[in-house]
Scaffold this motif. Structure first.
Motif, short mmCIF file in Angstrom:
data_model
loop_
_atom_site.label_atom_id
_atom_site.label_comp_id
_atom_site.label_asym_id
_atom_site.label_seq_id
_atom_site.Cartn_x
_atom_site.Cartn_y
_atom_site.Cartn_z
N HIS A 233 0.81 -1.21 0.00
CA HIS A 233 0.00 0.00 0.00
C HIS A 233 0.85 1.27 0.00
O HIS A 233 0.58 2.20 -0.77
N ILE A 234 1.89 1.32 0.85
CA ILE A 234 2.65 2.58 0.96
C ILE A 234 3.51 2.84 -0.26
O ILE A 234 4.03 3.95 -0.43
N GLN A 235 3.66 1.84 -1.14
CA GLN A 235 4.42 2.04 -2.37
C GLN A 235 3.53 2.39 -3.56
O GLN A 235 4.03 2.62 -4.67
N THR A 236 2.22 2.45 -3.36
CA THR A 236 1.33 2.83 -4.45
C THR A 236 1.48 4.32 -4.75
O THR A 236 1.84 5.11 -3.87
N ASP A 237 1.19 4.69 -5.97
CA ASP A 237 1.29 6.10 -6.37
C ASP A 237 0.33 6.96 -5.54
O ASP A 237 0.67 8.09 -5.16
N ALA A 238 -0.85 6.43 -5.27
CA ALA A 238 -1.84 7.20 -4.52
C ALA A 238 -1.32 7.55 -3.13
O ALA A 238 -1.49 8.68 -2.66
N HIS A 239 -0.69 6.59 -2.48
CA HIS A 239 -0.18 6.85 -1.14
C HIS A 239 1.00 7.81 -1.17
O HIS A 239 1.08 8.75 -0.37
N MET A 240 1.93 7.57 -2.07
CA MET A 240 3.14 8.40 -2.11
C MET A 240 2.84 9.83 -2.51
O MET A 240 3.55 10.76 -2.12
N SER A 241 1.75 10.05 -3.25
CA SER A 241 1.42 11.41 -3.68
C SER A 241 0.48 12.11 -2.70
O SER A 241 0.25 13.32 -2.80
N ALA A 242 -0.05 11.35 -1.74
CA ALA A 242 -0.98 11.94 -0.77
C ALA A 242 -0.23 12.83 0.22
O ALA A 242 0.93 12.58 0.55
N GLU A 243 -0.93 13.86 0.70
CA GLU A 243 -0.33 14.76 1.69
C GLU A 243 -0.17 14.03 3.02
O GLU A 243 -1.07 13.30 3.45
N PRO A 244 0.98 14.20 3.70
CA PRO A 244 1.13 13.61 5.03
C PRO A 244 0.03 14.09 5.96
O PRO A 244 -0.39 15.25 5.91
N HIS A 245 -0.46 13.19 6.79
CA HIS A 245 -1.51 13.53 7.75
C HIS A 245 -0.89 14.19 8.97
O HIS A 245 0.24 13.87 9.36
N HIS A 246 -1.62 15.13 9.56
CA HIS A 246 -1.07 15.86 10.71
C HIS A 246 -0.81 14.95 11.90
O HIS A 246 -0.06 15.31 12.80
N SER A 247 -1.41 13.78 11.92
CA SER A 247 -1.22 12.85 13.03
C SER A 247 -0.16 11.81 12.74
O SER A 247 -0.16 10.75 13.36
N GLU A 248 0.74 12.07 11.80
CA GLU A 248 1.73 11.05 11.45
C GLU A 248 2.85 11.01 12.49
O GLU A 248 3.98 11.42 12.26
N ILE A 249 2.47 10.55 13.65
CA ILE A 249 3.39 10.20 14.71
C ILE A 249 2.98 8.83 15.19
O ILE A 249 1.91 8.34 14.84
N SER A 250 3.82 8.18 15.94
CA SER A 250 3.48 6.84 16.44
C SER A 250 2.20 6.91 17.24
O SER A 250 2.05 7.71 18.14
N ASP A 251 1.22 6.10 16.88
CA ASP A 251 -0.07 6.12 17.55
C ASP A 251 -0.22 4.94 18.48
O ASP A 251 -1.30 4.42 18.69
N LEU A 252 0.88 4.51 19.08
CA LEU A 252 0.79 3.35 19.94
C LEU A 252 -0.03 3.64 21.18
O LEU A 252 -0.58 2.72 21.79
N GLN A 253 -0.09 4.89 21.62
CA GLN A 253 -0.89 5.20 22.79
C GLN A 253 -2.28 5.63 22.34
O GLN A 253 -2.53 6.79 22.03
N ILE A 254 -3.18 4.67 22.29
CA ILE A 254 -4.55 4.92 21.87
C ILE A 254 -5.46 4.85 23.08
O ILE A 254 -5.47 3.85 23.79
N PRO A 255 -6.23 5.91 23.34
CA PRO A 255 -7.12 5.88 24.50
C PRO A 255 -8.10 4.73 24.40
O PRO A 255 -8.59 4.42 23.31
N PRO A 256 -8.40 4.09 25.52
CA PRO A 256 -9.40 3.02 25.49
C PRO A 256 -10.77 3.57 25.20
O PRO A 256 -11.06 4.74 25.46
N ASP A 257 -11.65 2.73 24.65
CA ASP A 257 -13.02 3.16 24.38
C ASP A 257 -13.74 3.51 25.68
O ASP A 257 -13.48 2.93 26.71
#
Length: 257
Positions: A233-257
């Protein structure tokens, strides 16, 4: 006419009112008061009030619940004092990544903090919060959604989704598996470049037992959670041309539901 403690506007003389949070006098006319409370400086000071446990009443004047003291003069000057700054810094250190919410306490709406992991309230003192984050139950409940750990029929065990193994349902068991198990640790190391640099979120995968996909924040797309699918997926043209998301940091700390 807009007056009241919620805005910091109190009566002063027949022709003027006073904004206690900004330390200024204002002509006693609705238009002047509205202009003041809608101004950038007043809004900035109100944010400081709500974020730092500052309040006002006629008996105590300006009062800081964190420092347990009344004070005069500038709010900003009080916030820069060592006692207050140290309290805020310690509070931030204790609550960072622990899912303990203190906004309502700081805004003067309550005297308790709320732990969304354990679903309990805590009398909001530094001592009480420190004691809570060191409790075995809190440690376990915080680590479980970050590591893909789920309860099973046997209350003595937890199932690790990442490794497809059962572990002891104890704090030492959870800590040993999440920090020292080679397979578990290596899985997260393999995922880190995807989450940190490519906008791949693994939060839902880890927190939902039957979820088998990760989510691309850039492309708004779901991908099967395996390295082959994510690499493709990350090597597809669509992904490589997409703008980086503002949350592109490690999301390992996800609040519980």
């Amino acid at each position: 006419m807009i007056t009241g403690i919620c805005y910091g506007i109190v009566a002063s003389t027949k022709t003027r009112v006073r904004c206690v949070f900004c330390g200024v006098y204002i002509p006693k006319a609705s238009k002047c008061i509205e202009e003041h409370i809608n101004g950038a400086k007043h809004k900035e000071n109100m944010e400081l009030v709500y974020e730092n446990g500052i309040s006002y009443d006629s008996s105590r004047g300006l009062y800081c619940k964190l420092c347990a003291t009344s004070f005069e003069g500038s709010i900003v000057q009080h916030l820069e004092m060592d006692d207050h700054a140290n309290y805020i810094a310690t509070l931030e250190d204790l609550t960072d990544g622990e899912y303990i919410h203190v906004d309502a306490f700081l805004a003067g709406q309550t005297d308790v903090a709320f732990c969304s992991t354990c679903q309990v309230t805590i009398p909001c003192t530094l001592h009480n919060i420190e004691a809570h984050v060191n409790e075995d139950f809190h440690i376990m409940e915080t680590l479980k959604p970050l590591n893909g750990l789920f309860s099973v029929d046997n209350p003595l065990e937890l199932w690790c989704k990442v490794c497809d193994v059962y572990i002891d349902n104890t704090t030492p068991g959870v800590l040993e598996h999440s920090e020292d198990d080679d397979h578990h640790v290596n899985w997260f190391k393999k995922m880190e470049p995807y989450t940190a640099n490519n906008g791949i979120s693994i939060g839902n995968y880890l927190t939902h037992e039957f979820e088998n996909k990760v989510y691309c924040l850039r492309c708004k797309a779901e991908i099967l959670c395996n390295t082959e699918s994510i690499d493709y997926h990350i090597q597809t043209d669509a992904h490589m041309s997409a703008e980086p998301h503002h949350s592109e940091i490690s999301d390992l700390q996800i609040p519980p539901d």
